[in-house]
Motif scaffolding. Structure first.
Motif, PDB file in Angstrom:
ATOM      1  N   UNK A  56       1.046  -0.953   0.376  1.00 49.28           N
ATOM      2  CA  UNK A  56      -0.053  -0.100  -0.444  1.00 49.28           C
ATOM      3  C   UNK A  56       0.651   1.334  -0.138  1.00 49.28           C
ATOM      4  N   UNK A  57       2.336   1.099   0.455  1.00 50.73           N
ATOM      5  CA  UNK A  57       3.032   2.319  -0.127  1.00 50.73           C
ATOM      6  C   UNK A  57       3.242   2.437  -1.248  1.00 50.73           C
ATOM      7  N   UNK A  58       3.948   4.317  -0.987  1.00 50.25           N
ATOM      8  CA  UNK A  58       3.485   4.449  -2.864  1.00 50.25           C
ATOM      9  C   UNK A  58       5.403   4.026  -2.773  1.00 50.25           C
ATOM     10  N   UNK A  59       6.378   4.302  -2.250  1.00 52.02           N
ATOM     11  CA  UNK A  59       7.669   3.598  -2.775  1.00 52.02           C
ATOM     12  C   UNK A  59       8.880   3.118  -2.282  1.00 52.02           C
ATOM     13  N   UNK A  60       8.634   2.001  -3.332  1.00 55.16           N
ATOM     14  CA  UNK A  60       9.465   0.428  -2.724  1.00 55.16           C
ATOM     15  C   UNK A  60      11.135   0.031  -2.961  1.00 55.16           C
ATOM     16  N   UNK A  61      12.192   0.059  -2.123  1.00 54.93           N
ATOM     17  CA  UNK A  61      13.117  -0.662  -2.288  1.00 54.93           C
ATOM     18  C   UNK A  61      13.036  -2.230  -2.445  1.00 54.93           C
ATOM     19  N   UNK A  62      13.911  -2.837  -3.655  1.00 55.36           N
ATOM     20  CA  UNK A  62      13.841  -4.082  -4.339  1.00 55.36           C
ATOM     21  C   UNK A  62      14.730  -5.065  -4.721  1.00 55.36           C
ATOM     22  N   UNK A 104      24.294   5.101  -0.601  1.00 55.44           N
ATOM     23  CA  UNK A 104      25.449   4.346   0.446  1.00 55.44           C
ATOM     24  C   UNK A 104      23.686   3.260   1.346  1.00 55.44           C
ATOM     25  N   UNK A 105      22.530   3.750   1.309  1.00 52.05           N
ATOM     26  CA  UNK A 105      21.049   2.468   0.999  1.00 52.05           C
ATOM     27  C   UNK A 105      21.716   1.665  -0.189  1.00 52.05           C
ATOM     28  N   UNK A 106      21.550   2.434  -1.619  1.00 55.73           N
ATOM     29  CA  UNK A 106      21.827   0.946  -1.795  1.00 55.73           C
ATOM     30  C   UNK A 106      23.051   0.006  -2.439  1.00 55.73           C
ATOM     31  N   UNK A 107      24.354   0.614  -1.559  1.00 54.62           N
ATOM     32  CA  UNK A 107      24.649  -0.598  -0.905  1.00 54.62           C
ATOM     33  C   UNK A 107      24.688  -1.272   0.062  1.00 54.62           C
ATOM     34  N   UNK A 137      22.860 -10.056  -8.245  1.00 49.55           N
ATOM     35  CA  UNK A 137      21.489  -9.577  -7.695  1.00 49.55           C
ATOM     36  C   UNK A 137      21.800  -7.921  -7.814  1.00 49.55           C
ATOM     37  N   UNK A 138      20.352  -7.420  -8.414  1.00 50.88           N
ATOM     38  CA  UNK A 138      20.457  -6.578  -8.082  1.00 50.88           C
ATOM     39  C   UNK A 138      19.270  -5.217  -7.818  1.00 50.88           C
ATOM     40  N   UNK A 139      19.244  -3.746  -7.622  1.00 50.32           N
ATOM     41  CA  UNK A 139      18.196  -3.407  -6.789  1.00 50.32           C
ATOM     42  C   UNK A 139      17.785  -2.158  -7.534  1.00 50.32           C
ATOM     43  N   UNK A 140      16.745  -2.025  -7.176  1.00 50.14           N
ATOM     44  CA  UNK A 140      15.595  -0.974  -8.316  1.00 50.14           C
ATOM     45  C   UNK A 140      15.006  -0.074  -6.884  1.00 50.14           C
ATOM     46  N   UNK A 141      14.582   0.709  -7.243  1.00 48.34           N
ATOM     47  CA  UNK A 141      14.273   2.023  -6.456  1.00 48.34           C
ATOM     48  C   UNK A 141      12.772   2.103  -7.649  1.00 48.34           C
ATOM     49  N   UNK A 142      11.462   2.482  -7.070  1.00 55.76           N
ATOM     50  CA  UNK A 142      10.623   2.872  -7.225  1.00 55.76           C
ATOM     51  C   UNK A 142       9.349   2.731  -7.599  1.00 55.76           C
ATOM     52  N   UNK A 143       8.167   2.923  -8.205  1.00 59.49           N
ATOM     53  CA  UNK A 143       6.440   2.607  -7.615  1.00 59.49           C
ATOM     54  C   UNK A 143       6.241   1.286  -7.446  1.00 59.49           C
ATOM     55  N   UNK A 144       5.350   0.843  -6.669  1.00 58.82           N
ATOM     56  CA  UNK A 144       4.832  -0.460  -6.421  1.00 58.82           C
ATOM     57  C   UNK A 144       4.612  -1.155  -8.211  1.00 58.82           C
ATOM     58  N   UNK A 145       4.235  -0.751  -9.097  1.00 60.03           N
ATOM     59  CA  UNK A 145       4.251  -1.815 -10.025  1.00 60.03           C
ATOM     60  C   UNK A 145       5.622  -1.961 -10.293  1.00 60.03           C
ATOM     61  N   UNK A 146       6.503  -1.957 -10.305  1.00 59.63           N
ATOM     62  CA  UNK A 146       8.017  -2.304 -10.156  1.00 59.63           C
ATOM     63  C   UNK A 146       8.624  -4.199  -9.647  1.00 59.63           C
ATOM     64  N   UNK A 147       7.491  -4.452  -8.702  1.00 54.74           N
ATOM     65  CA  UNK A 147       7.424  -5.394  -7.885  1.00 54.74           C
ATOM     66  C   UNK A 147       7.641  -6.511  -8.831  1.00 54.74           C
TER      67      UNK A 147
END
Lengths: 207, 424
Positions: A56-62, A104-107, A137-147
């Motif tokens: 239900x949140x807006x932004x996600x780190x995956x 820093x967050x990505x690492x 592995x990869x890191x992504x950040x964005x809206x929930x539609x990238x999940x």
């Protein structure tokens, strides 16, 4: 199709994997970390919208660990940006600093995600004797539609979803662990679970 | 273990900015690229065929071994973030670490075993920038806190100054009141000394002169002459006595020596008594005073104060009314005063005298003006009478004022003094 017993096996796999991940995380920080998995669910290809209700949140780190071999798919640790920032704070000992510090967050999140996804996938492959190959592995950040990965949406697939709670002393953050299987892979998984059950439990005990 | 194809690949890795190295299951280093020589200050010759943890001891710690081991059996890639593993590439305990992000992935070999390929990315510059940002942010936050503290302090000081100003303003008002009071007291003192210096000296000089003439020439003068001197002495003594009487009463009012003791009295009677005291003077100027006051009017006043008021006003009116002039004393109900809802009676003492100019009318009741004029027969005033009247009228809850036409000689309008006092 997956029955209650199969689901129990998957719950066990995820709990063992997440427990191993927590062990590793505890060697990296001063504070004690415990990981709990209160909920494990399977969502079929017609249940993606129900799966998305958990976000239900807006932004996600995956953090995504793609895998192939006997099974194909993506293993993901999904955290809202706010919870991800709190988790990073706990690791670097600075409060409220990480939100604007993307590198820093990505690492740090990449490593945390890597530990958990590796622990779960390692447990899965070991317990069910799966031959799996992995991509970095990869890191992504964005809206929930990238999940949900596009490949999964394009091909009717199944999602093994596990809610995870990180408890780090005084504060608690929530995350979500999900494995996205292609349909064929999911069928293969069910077969592997049945084999596992046959090897480890007598037919009487399974009744 | 490295064939020709691999060699070509590894040679090309030498030209990449990232560090790459390969270790086997025994942790022996099989490959070490050129970038790593720069990043770690360890040459290929030093490390190839050496165990990794022999050069960098921290790699031998169980926590790292446990995470790296699955790689040799085809496990998933492992990531070590630069921030959390700064000491991984240090040779000694006290050595400053490096911010290297490490990704380890499998290099499958035959027989189900794998080597591990380590990829090293130098994040030192990024972390140094991040640390600098942290430092700037912390400094900015500290500055904000300091500014907030100063702002708060200034607000408190501002509040204190405002309070001090408010107190000062009150004090200033008090000082202003005291200053006015002092000015009044000073004026009183000046008036007192002025009377002593002029008004008492003059009659005493006259008395001394007359008495010396009488001593020196008592035998040479005839009885009528001596009689004249004695009459002159008597007149001077009366005026001086009147002056002293007023001066004494006035000084007592100024020092709070007179107590206000009101009682109900008949107005006409007290007016008649005071007129009678001046009968001789009225006769000298052939004036027949008229008292137009109803017998039923009762007033609530201090009788002594009212007598002083009447005595002074009657004395004044005789002084400024010419021979054969007219003096009238009347009383009527006074209304229309919203400030004082009590019933009042207005007393008017009018004459057909010389009249007073508008300018002088404003000076009559002011102590600091020291205003006095000579009467129609050159009678001398004390300059205190009307001031006493004003004080006593106000003590009794009334007001005093004057209406006069300085050209009254032509039409006989003269001057009328009015004052009000409480009616029963």
């Amino acid at each position: 199709m997956l029955n209650e017993l199969h689901l129990e096996v998957l719950k066990e796999v995820i709990n063992i994997g997440v427990g191993k991940g927590a062990e590793v995380l505890n060697t990296m920080v001063q504070s004690h970390i415990s990981l709990e998995v209160p909920e494990v669910k399977i969502f079929g290809s017609d249940e993606y919208s129900r799966f998305q209700e958990h976000f239900s949140e807006t932004d996600y780190s995956i953090i995504t660990l793609p895998f192939n071999g006997e099974l194909n798919g993506f293993s993901k640790l999904i955290m809202s940006s706010e919870h991800a920032a709190k988790l990073v704070d706990a690791f670097i000992g600075k409060h409220g600093a990480s939100i604007e510090m993307d590198s820093l967050r990505v690492d740090i999140l990449s490593e945390i995600g890597n530990i958990i996804t590796n622990a779960v996938m390692g447990t899965l492959s070991n317990m069910l004797s799966l031959e799996l190959g992995y991509i970095v592995p990869s890191y992504e950040m964005g809206r929930k539609d990238i999940i949900i990965p596009k490949e999964i949406i394009a091909n009717a697939s199944a999602i093994l979803y596990a809610q995870t709670h990180f408890k780090i002393e005084e504060f608690e953050t929530k995350g979500n662990f999900a494995i996205f299987f292609t349909l064929k892979s999911f069928e293969a998984l069910v077969t592997k679970i049945q084999l596992f059950l046959g090897e480890n439990f007598s037919s009487e005990s399974l009744k | 273990m490295i064939d020709q194809i691999d060699k070509n690949i590894y040679n090309s890795l030498d030209f990449l900015p990232e560090g790459y190295f390969i270790v086997n299951k025994e942790f022996k280093v099989l490959y070490w690229n050129k970038s790593l020589e720069v990043l770690t200050n360890v040459s290929k010759g030093e490390i190839i065929n050496q165990k990794l943890d022999a050069i960098f001891p921290n790699f031998g710690l169980p926590v790292y071994q446990k995470r790296i081991e699955p790689i040799f059996t085809g496990g998933p890639p492992v990531i070590f973030s630069g921030k959390l593993h700064k000491k991984l590439f240090t040779k000694k305990e006290n050595e400053e670490g490096h911010f290297f992000r490490i990704t380890i992935s499998t290099l499958p070999l035959d027989g189900g075993i794998s080597n591990a390929l380590f990829s090293i990315e130098d994040r030192t510059e990024i972390y140094s920038q991040i640390d600098e940002l942290f430092s700037i942010k912390e400094k900015a936050i500290n500055e904000i806190h300091e500014k907030e503290r100063i702002h708060k302090k200034l607000l408190n000081q501002h509040k204190e100054i405002e309070e001090a100003f408010a107190t000062l303003s009150v004090k200033n008002q008090e000082i202003e009141i005291q200053k006015q009071r002092l000015q009044e007291l000073n004026a009183t003192k000046d008036k007192f000394f002025s009377i002593l210096a002029h008004d008492l000296i003059s009659p005493f000089n006259a008395l001394l002169g007359l008495s010396e003439i009488m001593i020196k020439h008592v035998k040479a003068h005839s009885n009528p002459e001596l009689n004249l001197y004695i009459e002159l002495q008597n007149q001077t003594l009366k005026q001086t006595f009147s002056l002293l009487e007023n001066l004494l009463e006035w000084s007592r009012t100024q020092t709070g020596g007179i107590k206000y003791t009101p009682k109900t009295i008949a107005l006409k009677q007290i007016v008649a008594d005071n007129v009678e005291l001046h009968n001789l003077k009225f006769s000298e100027k052939r004036i027949e005073p008229e008292i137009l006051i109803d017998n039923s009017i009762l007033v609530y006043v201090d009788p002594n104060m009212l007598s002083t008021i009447l005595r002074n006003l009657i004395s004044n009116t005789i002084k400024f009314t010419p021979t054969n002039g007219k003096v009238q004393i009347s009383a009527s109900e006074f209304s229309g005063n919203t400030e004082n809802p009590n019933k009042l009676v207005k007393i008017a003492i009018s004459d057909t005298g010389t009249g007073i100019s508008k300018e002088n009318q404003q000076r009559l009741f002011r102590i600091e003006e020291n205003f006095t004029t000579y009467g129609t027969n050159n009678e001398k005033g004390t300059g205190l009478g009307l001031i006493l009247c004003k004080d006593f009228v106000e003590i009794n809850g009334g007001k005093i004022w004057v209406e006069s036409d300085p050209n009254s000689k032509m039409d006989g309008k003269g001057t009328t003094f009015f004052f009000t006092i409480p009616r029963v």
